[in-house]
Design a protein around this motif. Structure first.
Motif, short mmCIF file in Angstrom:
data_model
loop_
_atom_site.label_atom_id
_atom_site.label_comp_id
_atom_site.label_asym_id
_atom_site.label_seq_id
_atom_site.Cartn_x
_atom_site.Cartn_y
_atom_site.Cartn_z
N PHE A 274 61.06 76.71 -38.24
CA PHE A 274 61.62 75.54 -38.47
C PHE A 274 61.97 74.67 -37.39
O PHE A 274 61.94 73.38 -37.88
N TRP A 275 62.15 75.29 -36.15
CA TRP A 275 62.59 73.99 -35.23
C TRP A 275 61.56 73.43 -34.21
O TRP A 275 61.85 72.50 -33.58
N ASP A 276 60.41 74.00 -34.42
CA ASP A 276 59.15 73.09 -33.96
C ASP A 276 59.07 71.63 -34.18
O ASP A 276 59.33 70.88 -33.18
N ARG A 277 59.18 71.36 -35.44
CA ARG A 277 59.12 69.83 -35.74
C ARG A 277 60.44 69.19 -35.31
O ARG A 277 60.18 67.89 -34.87
N ILE A 278 61.60 69.58 -35.12
CA ILE A 278 62.70 69.01 -34.96
C ILE A 278 62.60 68.80 -33.21
O ILE A 278 62.88 67.91 -32.75
N LEU A 279 61.91 69.63 -32.36
CA LEU A 279 62.16 69.57 -31.21
C LEU A 279 61.05 68.48 -30.83
O LEU A 279 61.17 67.70 -29.91
N ILE A 280 59.72 68.34 -31.61
CA ILE A 280 58.98 67.75 -31.25
C ILE A 280 59.48 66.15 -31.63
O ILE A 280 58.96 65.06 -30.73
N LYS A 281 60.05 65.83 -32.47
CA LYS A 281 60.62 64.55 -32.81
C LYS A 281 61.68 64.08 -32.11
O LYS A 281 62.45 63.01 -31.90
N SER A 282 62.46 65.30 -31.13
CA SER A 282 63.84 64.83 -30.67
C SER A 282 63.69 64.81 -29.31
O SER A 282 64.63 64.99 -28.39
N GLY A 289 65.00 58.41 -32.20
CA GLY A 289 65.37 58.05 -33.60
C GLY A 289 65.14 58.93 -34.68
O GLY A 289 65.56 58.77 -35.78
N GLU A 290 63.87 59.60 -34.61
CA GLU A 290 63.20 60.37 -35.73
C GLU A 290 63.83 61.95 -35.82
O GLU A 290 63.64 62.50 -36.80
N GLY A 291 64.18 62.36 -34.71
CA GLY A 291 64.45 63.66 -34.65
C GLY A 291 66.16 64.05 -34.63
O GLY A 291 66.74 63.29 -35.59
N MET A 292 66.70 64.75 -33.94
CA MET A 292 68.08 65.12 -33.86
C MET A 292 68.43 65.08 -32.46
O MET A 292 67.89 65.49 -31.47
#
Length: 522
Positions: A274-282, A289-292
């Motif tokens: 689950f965390w892959d996309r979060i890291l890529i966008k963050s 501004g698209e991630g966390m």
């Protein structure tokens, strides 16, 4: 010459003390008088003391007894009950649409801000975020919880369910009783750890519950109890009023989340979790501004672990209890499972979806023992709102009583009985009139997409929890594997009618559920 005023001056300190004692009482009395006779909700039924003051509501909330008490009030006063001067509890099915669903051109009903608590770092998580931030969080998690994402995850889920069966077989061979609540907790906690962070918590491997599990539950309890004083504008009292153990567990929960996020970030963005996309966008602390940012990751990590384990544990524990209490229903479910597969290898997260009696048993469990008994209270955002034809003033909170809904005899025939058949595509005639859409166990708000359950007509279109598909897949698979391999019976003194008499602070504080297992292959 001294007049009467000067003659009475020595008594002024006494008069001041008297006034200090009388004024608060007069203030409270005037509010109570207004709440009963002039408040816009004065015509809504409820106990007199509850309509006068919020003290009874807060007492039951603080002690963990509010959920059954509210259900009792609904049985006494009807589908809409005034549970505090500015609070309504509702069991009307149409309120899901009126209060929780999105209506074009109208402001959504907001969660009561006085009852929302930000984590220690002050940043909102996906449960408490405003609409814009909620949408951003959801975009980052959407694929992981999609049908395609579930296809990719089924091998991971099966691995841990098979490990659960191995661990239970060890207990069965030794003839030991086992607490199924604990084993369900360990299994689902390990699954969500692997899916969300690419690494198990090793609870099943170590045969020991990870310390984050009680910390997460303690954090929820702490937030609920603290809301009592926060709503009165006295959050500083929580330092003394909230039990010290709850405060410590809240801090520990935040510590575990921080540790897990840091460890996961060091592994990079190619783990397939689950965390892959979060890291890529963050990248660069979410510079785009698209991630966390780091703080948002911490807060949402805890929510992911809680949402991905606790509610499913509740449902599985409740189902096990009801099956043990209703052996004829247990026999029907065992027959469906063992006649649907030729070997254990055929049982996976997708093949179990065709088990209609199992699906009905899960729905029936959530009717009698809802995993989230109180969705967060909502209140009109701008001006008045309308619920079930009733005008709800701004500043008034509406809360749905899931237990009260499930117990309504006009919605469910024989409401106190465990009857999975009522959820089948063609239920027995006496249950054909049940209002099945009244049950919405996965409702969390207006911002979530849904998919109708198999064989069940759902009226709402935008209300279901993002993790619903994963939860059903996990629960069906665990039950199918469990009853394929084992016969279950209640351990001596381990299961009784009192098991359902549980306290709840947002979530149920579950009791142990001791079961004896017999390996059918032995």
């Amino acid at each position: 010459m001294a007049g009467p005023f000067f003659q009475s001056t020595p008594h002024l300190p006494v008069l001041s003390v008297v006034l200090l004692l009388i004024l608060p009482f007069a203030y409270a009395s005037s509010h109570a008088f207004y709440n009963i006779f002039f408040h816009p909700l004065r015509s809504i039924p409820g106990p007199l003391l509850w309509r006068m003051t919020k003290v009874p509501y807060d007492y039951y909330l603080f002690t963990g007894n509010l959920i059954p008490k509210i259900a009792e009030l609904h049985r006494q006063y009807g589908p809409i009950v005034r549970t505090a001067p500015n609070d309504l509890s509702c069991t009307e099915a149409e309120a899901w649409e009126d209060v929780f669903a999105h209506h074009q051109g109208k402001a959504e009903w907001q969660k009561n801000p006085a009852r929302q608590s930000n984590p220690p770092n002050g940043m909102p998580n996906i449960l408490g975020a405003d609409r814009e931030n909620h949408a951003r969080y959801r975009r980052l998690l959407a694929h992981a919880f999609s049908e395609k994402g579930l296809q990719e995850q089924r091998g991971t889920i099966s691995h841990y369910v098979d490990l659960l069966i191995d661990r239970l077989r060890e207990r069965a061979r030794r003839g030991e009783s086992t607490d199924m609540v604990e084993w369900y907790n360990m299994t689902l906690f390990d699954v969500i750890g692997d899916l969300a962070f690419g690494a198990s918590f090793n609870s099943l491997q170590d045969r020991k519950q990870h310390e984050w599990i009680p910390a997460i539950l303690g954090n929820v309890q702490s937030v609920v109890v603290a809301s009592v004083f926060r709503e009165y504008g006295m959050p500083w009292l929580n330092r003394w009023a909230v039990p010290r153990r709850m405060q410590q567990l809240r801090v520990r929960n935040f510590m575990y989340a921080k540790q897990k996020v840091v460890e996961r970030a060091e592994l990079g963005a190619a783990r397939g979790d689950f965390w892959d996309r979060i890291l890529i966008k963050s990248v660069d602390d979410n510079a785009g501004g698209e991630g966390m940012n780091q703080g948002e990751m911490l807060n949402n990590a805890s929510v992911l672990v809680l949402g991905g384990s606790e509610t499913s544990v509740t449902t599985l524990s409740g189902l096990t209890y009801f099956l043990l209490q209703n052996p004829e229903k247990m026999a029907m479910l065992v027959k469906e499972i063992r006649s649907s597969f030729k070997s254990d290898d055929e049982i996976d997260a997708f093949s179990v979806a065709r088990l209609t009696y199992l699906s009905g048993a899960l729905e029936e469990t959530m009717r009698l023992y809802p995993p989230v008994p109180f969705p967060a209270a909502r209140m009109p955002s701008q001006g008045e709102g309308t619920m079930c034809g009733l005008s709800v003033p701004e500043g008034v909170s509406v809360q749905m009583s899931q237990v009260g809904i499930g117990q309504r005899p006009d919605y469910f025939h024989l409401p106190e009985q465990f009857v999975p058949e009522r959820w089948l595509d063609e239920p027995p005639p006496e249950f054909a009139g049940d209002n099945r859409s009244a049950l919405q166990p996965f409702v969390v708000g207006t911002r979530n997409a849904s998919r109708p359950r198999i064989g069940i007509e759902i009226r709402l279109t935008d209300m279901q929890c993002i993790g619903r598909n994963l939860a059903y897949a996990e629960m069906r698979l665990i039950v199918a594997k469990l009853l394929w391999h084992f016969d279950l019976e209640a351990a001596a003194g381990g299961v009784g009618d009192a098991w359902l008499q549980q306290k709840a602070w947002g979530l149920w504080s579950k009791k142990p559920l001791y079961v004896r297992l017999k390996d059918v292959a032995s």
